[in-house]
Design a protein around this motif. Structure first.
Motif, PDB file in Angstrom:
ATOM      1  N   ILE A 176       0.829  -1.201   0.000  1.00  0.00           N
ATOM      2  CA  ILE A 176       0.000   0.000   0.000  1.00  0.00           C
ATOM      3  C   ILE A 176       0.865   1.253   0.000  1.00  0.00           C
ATOM      4  CG2 ILE A 176      -1.637   1.325   1.404  1.00  0.00           C
ATOM      5  CD1 ILE A 176      -2.877  -1.366   2.204  1.00  0.00           C
ATOM      6  N   GLU A 177       1.924   1.215   0.793  1.00  0.00           N
ATOM      7  CA  GLU A 177       2.825   2.365   0.830  1.00  0.00           C
ATOM      8  C   GLU A 177       3.534   2.537  -0.512  1.00  0.00           C
ATOM      9  OE1 GLU A 177       6.456   4.148   3.571  1.00  0.00           O
ATOM     10  OE2 GLU A 177       5.455   2.290   4.144  1.00  0.00           O
ATOM     11  N   LEU A 178       3.789   1.439  -1.196  1.00  0.00           N
ATOM     12  CA  LEU A 178       4.392   1.504  -2.526  1.00  0.00           C
ATOM     13  C   LEU A 178       3.460   2.214  -3.505  1.00  0.00           C
ATOM     14  CD1 LEU A 178       6.747   0.681  -4.381  1.00  0.00           C
ATOM     15  CD2 LEU A 178       5.613  -1.522  -4.702  1.00  0.00           C
ATOM     16  N   ILE A 179       2.170   1.908  -3.413  1.00  0.00           N
ATOM     17  CA  ILE A 179       1.173   2.593  -4.243  1.00  0.00           C
ATOM     18  C   ILE A 179       1.172   4.088  -3.920  1.00  0.00           C
ATOM     19  CG2 ILE A 179      -1.293   2.818  -4.736  1.00  0.00           C
ATOM     20  CD1 ILE A 179      -1.529  -0.198  -4.108  1.00  0.00           C
ATOM     21  N   SER A 180       1.189   4.388  -2.617  1.00  0.00           N
ATOM     22  CA  SER A 180       1.210   5.782  -2.178  1.00  0.00           C
ATOM     23  C   SER A 180       2.438   6.514  -2.705  1.00  0.00           C
ATOM     24  CB  SER A 180       1.199   5.828  -0.643  1.00  0.00           C
ATOM     25  OG  SER A 180       1.467   7.135  -0.172  1.00  0.00           O
ATOM     26  N   ALA A 181       3.604   5.880  -2.591  1.00  0.00           N
ATOM     27  CA  ALA A 181       4.842   6.506  -3.048  1.00  0.00           C
ATOM     28  C   ALA A 181       4.824   6.725  -4.555  1.00  0.00           C
ATOM     29  CB  ALA A 181       6.038   5.647  -2.649  1.00  0.00           C
ATOM     30  N   ALA A 182       4.267   5.755  -5.298  1.00  0.00           N
ATOM     31  CA  ALA A 182       4.205   5.883  -6.753  1.00  0.00           C
ATOM     32  C   ALA A 182       3.305   7.048  -7.158  1.00  0.00           C
ATOM     33  CB  ALA A 182       3.700   4.578  -7.377  1.00  0.00           C
ATOM     34  N   VAL A 183       2.168   7.195  -6.460  1.00  0.00           N
ATOM     35  CA  VAL A 183       1.256   8.295  -6.758  1.00  0.00           C
ATOM     36  C   VAL A 183       1.912   9.632  -6.401  1.00  0.00           C
ATOM     37  CG1 VAL A 183      -0.948   9.359  -6.153  1.00  0.00           C
ATOM     38  CG2 VAL A 183      -0.808   6.894  -6.508  1.00  0.00           C
ATOM     39  N   LEU A 184       2.613   9.664  -5.261  1.00  0.00           N
ATOM     40  CA  LEU A 184       3.310  10.889  -4.868  1.00  0.00           C
ATOM     41  C   LEU A 184       4.403  11.245  -5.868  1.00  0.00           C
ATOM     42  CD1 LEU A 184       3.279  12.958  -2.539  1.00  0.00           C
ATOM     43  CD2 LEU A 184       1.736  11.013  -2.260  1.00  0.00           C
ATOM     44  N   LEU A 185       5.102  10.242  -6.376  1.00  0.00           N
ATOM     45  CA  LEU A 185       6.138  10.492  -7.377  1.00  0.00           C
ATOM     46  C   LEU A 185       5.519  11.116  -8.624  1.00  0.00           C
ATOM     47  CD1 LEU A 185       9.085  10.250  -8.250  1.00  0.00           C
ATOM     48  CD2 LEU A 185       8.586   7.928  -9.046  1.00  0.00           C
ATOM     49  N   TRP A 186       4.374  10.600  -9.024  1.00  0.00           N
ATOM     50  CA  TRP A 186       3.662  11.177 -10.179  1.00  0.00           C
ATOM     51  C   TRP A 186       3.257  12.615  -9.895  1.00  0.00           C
ATOM     52  CZ3 TRP A 186      -1.731  12.279  -9.708  1.00  0.00           C
ATOM     53  CH2 TRP A 186      -2.292  12.834 -10.863  1.00  0.00           C
ATOM     54  N   ARG A 187       2.687  12.858  -8.705  1.00  0.00           N
ATOM     55  CA  ARG A 187       2.245  14.211  -8.356  1.00  0.00           C
ATOM     56  C   ARG A 187       3.421  15.194  -8.351  1.00  0.00           C
ATOM     57  NH1 ARG A 187       3.252  18.361  -6.383  1.00  0.00           N
ATOM     58  NH2 ARG A 187       2.330  19.505  -4.667  1.00  0.00           N
ATOM     59  N   LEU A 188       4.549  14.782  -7.775  1.00  0.00           N
ATOM     60  CA  LEU A 188       5.724  15.655  -7.707  1.00  0.00           C
ATOM     61  C   LEU A 188       6.331  15.882  -9.091  1.00  0.00           C
ATOM     62  CD1 LEU A 188       7.292  14.072  -4.515  1.00  0.00           C
ATOM     63  CD2 LEU A 188       6.356  16.395  -4.674  1.00  0.00           C
TER      64      LEU A 188
END
Length: 213
Positions: free
Chosen positions: A50-62
């Motif tokens: 789940i944290e991996l999904i979160s990090a991937a989405v944050l990477l996209w947002r940044l």
């Protein structure tokens, strides 16, 4: 290059480090948790996914902002990231509740897992450092999503210590219930952080900061 853009690029690098670690963490924790029938260790692995999904989405947002996107695209990416992180944390809470309840009902004693314990100790050391760095950056750039992702990293750290405590108590005192109870203790914190992320998604903290910062 502006100070803000420097901070954004720093956050991008941090998320890349997070993703690399979480891939390894998820594979090892899930494999050892399933093999040892440990709900705390398996929950730790599920949290890593789940944290991996979160990090991937944050990477996209940044990355959207790092590429100089227009304000409305950055604001939309921020809200999307906050929603994903919040919903992911809710899923994690439900998983922990179901898995721990099953272990308590069946009175199952998890096996010893030296590899899982080593991984948990490493994560317990690394993740608080990442969480603090993410939270600090989130404050400086006005990103509720990044601060929610920092909360995910702290949940990971708490779960790592839960694994260490549960495995140790089970091994030393044969407390078959320690693993499940330790996992259940995390639910309040996970739900609280999930709500914080969803509130950030609704109120658009990042958009407000960008417009006035």
């Amino acid at each position: 290059m502006s100070v803000r853009m420097t901070e954004i690029q720093r956050a991008v690098r941090m998320e890349c480090v997070s993703i690399a670690w979480l891939v390894m963490e998820a594979v090892v924790a899930l494999a050892t948790g399933i093999a040892a029938h440990s709900v705390a260790l398996a929950s730790f692995g599920a949290d890593s996914v789940i944290e991996l999904i979160s990090a991937a989405v944050l990477l996209w947002r940044l990355t959207v902002e790092a590429r100089g996107a227009a304000f409305h695209r950055v604001a939309r990416a921020e809200r999307t990231a906050s929603w994903v992180v919040g919903l992911a944390l809710w899923l994690l809470a439900l998983y922990i509740l179901a898995a721990a309840s099953h272990e308590l009902l069946t009175q199952h004693t998890p096996d010893r897992t030296p590899l899982g314990l080593t991984l948990a100790l490493a994560s317990a050391t690394l993740m608080p450092l990442l969480a603090n760095a993410k939270r600090s950056l989130g404050e400086r750039i006005g990103s509720g999503a990044l601060k929610a992702d920092a909360a995910c990293s702290m949940v990971c750290a708490y779960m790592a210590w839960t694994v260490v405590g549960g495995v140790t108590l089970t091994a030393l005192l044969n407390w078959w219930w320690a693993d499940a109870v330790a996992a259940l203790a995390l639910i309040y914190f996970v739900v609280h952080e999930a709500q914080e992320a969803l509130v950030s998604a609704r109120t658009g903290e990042r958009a407000h900061a960008h417009r006035h910062g």
